[in-house]
Design a protein around this motif. Structure first.
Motif, PDB file in Angstrom:
ATOM      1  N   ASP A 124     -25.815  34.944 -11.662  1.00  0.00           N
ATOM      2  CA  ASP A 124     -25.236  36.288 -11.650  1.00  0.00           C
ATOM      3  C   ASP A 124     -25.290  36.827 -13.079  1.00  0.00           C
ATOM      4  N   VAL A 125     -26.287  37.656 -13.362  1.00  0.00           N
ATOM      5  CA  VAL A 125     -26.503  38.122 -14.732  1.00  0.00           C
ATOM      6  C   VAL A 125     -25.338  38.970 -15.216  1.00  0.00           C
ATOM      7  N   ALA A 126     -24.857  39.885 -14.391  1.00  0.00           N
ATOM      8  CA  ALA A 126     -23.773  40.773 -14.809  1.00  0.00           C
ATOM      9  C   ALA A 126     -22.531  39.982 -15.203  1.00  0.00           C
ATOM     10  N   ALA A 127     -22.169  38.999 -14.392  1.00  0.00           N
ATOM     11  CA  ALA A 127     -20.991  38.183 -14.708  1.00  0.00           C
ATOM     12  C   ALA A 127     -21.227  37.362 -15.968  1.00  0.00           C
ATOM     13  N   GLY A 128     -22.459  36.851 -16.127  1.00  0.00           N
ATOM     14  CA  GLY A 128     -22.754  36.027 -17.291  1.00  0.00           C
ATOM     15  C   GLY A 128     -22.753  36.797 -18.591  1.00  0.00           C
ATOM     16  N   ILE A 129     -23.209  38.034 -18.564  1.00  0.00           N
ATOM     17  CA  ILE A 129     -23.199  38.851 -19.783  1.00  0.00           C
ATOM     18  C   ILE A 129     -21.768  39.150 -20.216  1.00  0.00           C
ATOM     19  N   LYS A 130     -20.883  39.397 -19.266  1.00  0.00           N
ATOM     20  CA  LYS A 130     -19.489  39.693 -19.612  1.00  0.00           C
ATOM     21  C   LYS A 130     -18.833  38.539 -20.355  1.00  0.00           C
ATOM     22  N   THR A 131     -19.187  37.316 -19.995  1.00  0.00           N
ATOM     23  CA  THR A 131     -18.575  36.140 -20.618  1.00  0.00           C
ATOM     24  C   THR A 131     -19.407  35.568 -21.760  1.00  0.00           C
ATOM     25  N   GLY A 132     -20.617  36.111 -21.953  1.00  0.00           N
ATOM     26  CA  GLY A 132     -21.497  35.567 -22.972  1.00  0.00           C
ATOM     27  C   GLY A 132     -22.173  34.276 -22.565  1.00  0.00           C
ATOM     28  N   ARG A 133     -22.118  33.944 -21.271  1.00  0.00           N
ATOM     29  CA  ARG A 133     -22.706  32.682 -20.805  1.00  0.00           C
ATOM     30  C   ARG A 133     -24.038  32.873 -20.075  1.00  0.00           C
ATOM     31  N   PHE A 134     -24.513  34.121 -19.961  1.00  0.00           N
ATOM     32  CA  PHE A 134     -25.782  34.351 -19.277  1.00  0.00           C
ATOM     33  C   PHE A 134     -26.911  33.597 -19.986  1.00  0.00           C
ATOM     34  N   GLY A 135     -27.626  32.809 -19.221  1.00  0.00           N
ATOM     35  CA  GLY A 135     -28.781  32.084 -19.749  1.00  0.00           C
ATOM     36  C   GLY A 135     -28.445  30.881 -20.602  1.00  0.00           C
ATOM     37  N   MET A 136     -27.183  30.492 -20.681  1.00  0.00           N
ATOM     38  CA  MET A 136     -26.789  29.439 -21.606  1.00  0.00           C
ATOM     39  C   MET A 136     -26.633  28.067 -20.960  1.00  0.00           C
ATOM     40  N   VAL A 137     -27.186  27.886 -19.765  1.00  0.00           N
ATOM     41  CA  VAL A 137     -27.126  26.575 -19.119  1.00  0.00           C
ATOM     42  C   VAL A 137     -27.879  25.555 -19.972  1.00  0.00           C
ATOM     43  N   THR A 138     -27.254  24.457 -20.238  1.00  0.00           N
ATOM     44  CA  THR A 138     -27.799  23.457 -21.167  1.00  0.00           C
ATOM     45  C   THR A 138     -29.135  22.896 -20.701  1.00  0.00           C
ATOM     46  N   GLU A 139     -29.185  22.437 -19.458  1.00  0.00           N
ATOM     47  CA  GLU A 139     -30.357  21.700 -18.990  1.00  0.00           C
ATOM     48  C   GLU A 139     -31.635  22.551 -18.995  1.00  0.00           C
ATOM     49  N   THR A 140     -31.522  23.814 -18.606  1.00  0.00           N
ATOM     50  CA  THR A 140     -32.706  24.680 -18.551  1.00  0.00           C
ATOM     51  C   THR A 140     -33.299  24.873 -19.943  1.00  0.00           C
ATOM     52  N   GLY A 141     -32.446  25.215 -20.910  1.00  0.00           N
ATOM     53  CA  GLY A 141     -32.915  25.421 -22.269  1.00  0.00           C
ATOM     54  C   GLY A 141     -33.487  24.156 -22.879  1.00  0.00           C
ATOM     55  N   GLN A 142     -32.810  23.037 -22.662  1.00  0.00           N
ATOM     56  CA  GLN A 142     -33.295  21.780 -23.218  1.00  0.00           C
ATOM     57  C   GLN A 142     -34.671  21.420 -22.650  1.00  0.00           C
ATOM     58  N   PHE A 143     -34.826  21.559 -21.352  1.00  0.00           N
ATOM     59  CA  PHE A 143     -36.082  21.166 -20.719  1.00  0.00           C
ATOM     60  C   PHE A 143     -37.233  22.045 -21.200  1.00  0.00           C
TER      61      PHE A 143
END
Length: 322
Positions: A124-143
């Motif tokens: 949910d991009v809209a919800a993630g932007i509000k909290t600053g957590r959009f795109g910040m999942v650890t496993e995806t970025g690490q991989f």
């Protein structure tokens, strides 16, 4: 009247018989009502032989011809195609030899890898932007950033590196990964990044030198794929409005500049709406270079299964005719 012109006297208009007029639509091209229990081939045959339905069948025939005559087929694809659950269909096309190259934007590898890891994707991009957590999942970025680092280290492309790393880690849903399937099939997948446009670029382990080198390798690899295009080849752009059309345009001119004919192919764009860039590349370019160009408009989750069903029916007919 205060005007210099007067209403035209329509009594002077000349008409002619209906039978003398050339018409673009004939009764023989009309649709037939669906019959309960009919198979997919019967359904496709029941469509009107007019406009997009005619183009759909023409694309299916061209694609089937490319497969049977061993001409290259290149699929360029936006990430939404994977988000709507079409990976099994695309993997099947790979396994049946119906694709010789795949080009993705950067978001494509995000969704492909997440599905391979957990069988799910699309936050949910809209919800993630509000909290600053959009795109910040650890496993995806690490991989993905590890794959870019390995691509840089080993002088390979990002698509190959992602496919290789998926096979090395063997996540639970590996069988749903298009990149893993392409790696196993030795089919090139090129990934074309817009730096800063994908979630992994914001992670602490993102390295611009690695990302740039990996995607530049893939651009040169795509140029090599485009250089193999010849009369009877097919280029499909599904769901990319700008990035892949303009990348294809540069790859096409690089291929031709270095001596490859890259002409006479069939260019197809399919998306929700029609876009300027994607109607140029590959549709108009195909026509300009002696080939055919088609544009289909519709939802990917409907149009991709429909087009691939048309392909398979055409392939089955070719087999029967042999």
């Amino acid at each position: 009247m205060p005007y210099d012109v007067k209403p035209l006297d329509l009594s002077r208009v000349k008409t002619y018989p209906l039978g003398e007029r050339a018409n673009k639509v004939q009764e023989a091209a009309f649709a037939r009502p669906h019959q309960v229990g009919a198979n997919v081939g019967d359904f496709l045959d029941s469509l009107p032989d007019i406009l997009a339905a005619r183009d759909l069948r023409a694309i299916g025939r061209a694609w089937a011809g490319a497969v049977t005559e061993h001409h290259p087929v290149l699929l360029m694809m936006g990430a939404h195609v994977l988000k709507v659950g079409l990976a099994p269909i695309l993997i099947n096309l790979l396994e049946e030899g119906a694709l010789q190259g795949i080009a993705l934007n950067g978001a494509g590898i995000v969704h492909d890898v997440e599905v391979a890891l957990i069988g799910q994707t699309s936050e949910d991009v809209a919800a993630g932007i509000k909290t600053g957590r959009f795109g910040m999942v650890t496993e995806t970025g690490q991989f993905l950033n590890r794959a870019a680092d390995e691509a840089y280290r080993d002088h390979i492309g990002l698509g190959e590196a992602v496919g290789r790393l998926l096979h090395q880690q063997a996540p639970p849903h590996l069988h749903r990964s298009l990149l893993a399937a392409a790696y196993a099939a030795k089919t090139p997948v090129t990934v074309h990044l817009a730096i800063g446009g994908d979630i992994q670029h914001t992670h602490p382990n993102a390295h611009g030198d690695a990302l740039g080198a990996a995607t530049f390798h893939d651009f040169r690899l795509l140029c090599g794929v485009v250089a193999t295009l010849r009369p009877g080849s097919v280029v499909l752009n599904v769901g990319s409005a700008v990035v892949l059309p303009v990348v294809f345009e540069k790859a096409l001119t690089a291929a031709r500049n270095t001596g490859a004919p890259a002409e006479g192919f069939v260019g197809v764009t399919m998306d929700f709406i029609q876009h300027y860039r994607s109607n140029l590349n590959p549709v108009s370019r195909a026509k300009e270079l002696g080939g055919q160009g088609y544009t289909l408009t519709g939802h990917h989750e409907l149009m991709v299964p429909l087009l691939t069903a048309c392909l398979k029916e055409e392939l089955a007919r070719k087999t029967v005719l042999k």
